[in-house]
Scaffold this active site. Structure first.
Site, PDB file in Angstrom:
ATOM      1  CG  ASP A   1       5.738   3.435   0.616  1.00 37.45           C
ATOM      2  OD1 ASP A   1       5.980   4.482   1.725  1.00 37.45           O
ATOM      3  OD2 ASP A   1       4.632   3.373   0.245  1.00 37.45           O
TER       4      ASP A   1
ATOM      5  CE1 TYR B   1      -3.595   2.547   0.728  1.00 36.73           C
ATOM      6  CE2 TYR B   1      -2.149   3.300   2.571  1.00 36.73           C
ATOM      7  CZ  TYR B   1      -3.296   3.636   1.588  1.00 36.73           C
ATOM      8  OH  TYR B   1      -4.190   4.682   1.843  1.00 36.73           O
TER       9      TYR B   1
ATOM     10  CE  LYS C   1       1.129   5.029   8.218  1.00 41.05           C
ATOM     11  NZ  LYS C   1       1.063   4.330   6.956  1.00 41.05           N
TER      12      LYS C   1
HETATM   13  C1  LIG Z   1       0.576   4.608   5.672  1.00 40.74           C
HETATM   14  C2  LIG Z   1       1.317   4.484   4.576  1.00 40.74           C
HETATM   15  C3  LIG Z   1       1.207   5.339   3.422  1.00 40.74           C
HETATM   16  C4  LIG Z   1       0.253   6.677   3.240  1.00 40.74           C
HETATM   17  O1  LIG Z   1       0.593   7.628   4.216  1.00 40.74           O
HETATM   18  P1  LIG Z   1      -0.610   8.414   4.696  1.00 40.74           P
HETATM   19  O2  LIG Z   1       0.093   9.343   5.645  1.00 40.74           O
HETATM   20  O3  LIG Z   1      -1.683   7.672   5.287  1.00 40.74           O
HETATM   21  O4  LIG Z   1      -1.023   9.249   3.689  1.00 40.74           O
HETATM   22  C5  LIG Z   1       2.012   5.034   2.339  1.00 40.74           C
HETATM   23  N1  LIG Z   1       2.866   4.109   2.181  1.00 40.74           N
HETATM   24  C6  LIG Z   1       2.943   3.192   3.449  1.00 40.74           C
HETATM   25  C7  LIG Z   1       3.877   2.166   3.406  1.00 40.74           C
HETATM   26  C8  LIG Z   1       2.133   3.320   4.419  1.00 40.74           C
HETATM   27  O5  LIG Z   1       2.303   2.435   5.344  1.00 40.74           O
END
Ligand SMILES: *Cc1c(COP(=O)(O)O)cnc(C)c1O
Length: 428
Positions: free
Chosen positions: A240, A145, A268
């Site tokens: 990511d 994701y 995060k």
């Molecule tokens: C949470 C997450 C996102 C999206 O981040 P948001 O701050 O919710 O937009 C993208 N990539 C990964 C791997 C994530 O865990």
């Protein structure tokens, strides 16, 4: 467990004014049934709902709360920064400090730009990769994701080499046509795709430890193969690390695995609980961004001083406390008791853990990709989830999420959780 009367009342009102009553879908508890509780306060390892129930929390606001909830150092940093002003829209010293810290901590990052969410980071990174390479095609993996970016809300097509299908209403067919979705941990599919279309691929984006379909780990050599094959074909490799960055080590998975991506997305933990994301990498690529280069990217609140101060305070406290070592110790303790319980109960469920991140898959099959994860017994998970919640432990309300421990989780918390989880498993 049914939520308490005050939560129920709030949810009824929320549903009148907010679609589904929530501002992010997983919060609606659709995967486990029942209704969400509303939180009044969160401190350390505990969350308190509006009905006065107290829970040990393993969601940690989906990752950011690595020191626990509302740590004193972060509260003070927010207070001190806010006293001087909340947003300037002009450069401020905090963002320079933050950028330097990221470049020092994350091995592949030479330059970095701040944004306000993980979604913004991935969206901007793929635009940058397209601008840099002059190519359009993106490759992602099933079960990874990357936020709700149009080009990345794409599901696998009928064959590995075909373009993907929109994974949400509102994602244009044309966007999905530019995204190929491959199974994770499948070198043959990857090699076949690059052999046929390598010259068209702008970027390959991957969660190096996929943590949004439960927790899935790469097979030995898989991440190195991603590095080698993208380098060979002039494709930008994007890690990511929105979830794993600053969560597993100062330098994320790339430090642990010794693999250097071209671009890295962050979020995060980096914001200390405030809305922060970032993307960075090789200077040669980052210099393509406006105002130096032709790739446009901007943000009214990017580098916000209060958010930068909160994030910096959190990162520095982790460093000061040797937080990553401590989290590994806590993780090991948790793991020992979980594995012991599973053995005692004769359950073959699969347990995966890296540092403070963990997932118990309710399946006996080893989980290497989304297909394996989907063999989980979701009814059993639901029962487990509700039993735990009723007994004061809050795990993520979906089988396909990762659990998080924080520095505020004491050995006592962990043993209490393990005892309760054992009872939950026995109740199935
Ligand atoms: C949470 C997450 C996102 C999206 O981040 P948001 O701050 O919710 O937009 C993208 N990539 C990964 C791997 C994530 O865990």
């Amino acid at each position: 467990m049914s939520s308490g009367p005050l939560s129920q009342k709030l949810f009824a009102t929320a549903k009148q004014y907010i679609p589904g009553g929530v501002n992010s879908p997983v919060r609606a508890f659709r995967n486990v049934g029942g209704e969400p509780f509303f939180v009044r306060r969160a401190k350390g390892s505990r969350i308190h709902d509006v009905d006065g129930r107290v829970m040990i929390d393993y969601v940690g606001t989906w990752g950011p709360a690595i020191l626990g909830h509302a740590p004193q150092v972060v509260l003070e940093a927010i207070h001190d920064a806010a006293k001087e002003g909340i947003s300037f829209g002009i450069p401020n010293p905090y963002e320079v400090d933050m950028a330097r810290t990221i470049c020092e901590w994350v091995p592949s990052v030479e330059k970095v730009r701040m944004v306000s969410s993980g979604t913004e980071a991935t969206m901007s990174a793929i635009r940058l990769a397209r601008g840099y390479t002059g190519r359009d095609l993106i490759v992602k993996f099933e079960g990874c994701y990357h936020g709700h970016v149009d080009s990345l809300l794409v599901a696998a097509g009928s064959g590995a080499l075909t373009h993907g299908n929109p994974d949400s209403a509102g994602v244009p067919r044309g966007f999905a046509d530019l995204t190929v979705v491959l199974p994770f941990n499948d070198p043959a599919a990857l090699e076949e795709l690059f052999e046929k279309r390598g010259g068209e691929i702008a970027a390959l984006i991957v969660e190096p430890y996929p943590a949004n379909a439960g927790l899935i780990l790469p097979k030995p050599g898989f991440l190195q193969l991603l590095r080698d094959i993208t380098a060979k074909h002039g494709t930008v490799l994007i890690f990511d690390e929105v979830m794993t960055g600053f969560r597993l080590a100062k330098g994320g998975v790339q430090e642990l695995e010794g693999i250097t991506p071209d671009l890295t997305c962050m979020g995060k933990v980096i914001g200390g609980g405030l809305p922060v994301g970032a993307f960075g990498g090789r200077a040669e690529i980052m210099n393509m961004l406006a105002p130096d280069g032709p790739v446009y990217q901007a943000g009214t609140l990017s580098g916000n001083p209060v958010a930068m101060a909160a994030g910096l305070a959190q990162l520095r406290e982790m460093d000061k406390q040797k937080g990553y070592d401590k989290l590994e110790e806590n993780g090991q303790l948790f793991e020992e008791v979980v594995l012991e319980t599973l053995t005692k109960k004769g359950l073959g469920y699969r347990w995966y853990r890296k540092g403070s991140m963990f997932c118990l898959f309710f399946t006996e099959r080893e989980v290497h990709d989304l297909h394996d994860a989907k063999t989980a017994d979701l009814a059993a998970f639901r029962k487990f989830f509700h039993y735990c919640l009723e007994h004061g432990v809050y795990f993520a309300p979906s089988q396909f999420e990762t659990g998080f421990m924080s520095l505020a989780h004491s050995p006592d918390d962990i043993l209490q959780t393990a005892e309760m989880a054992a009872a939950a498993l026995a109740s199935l």
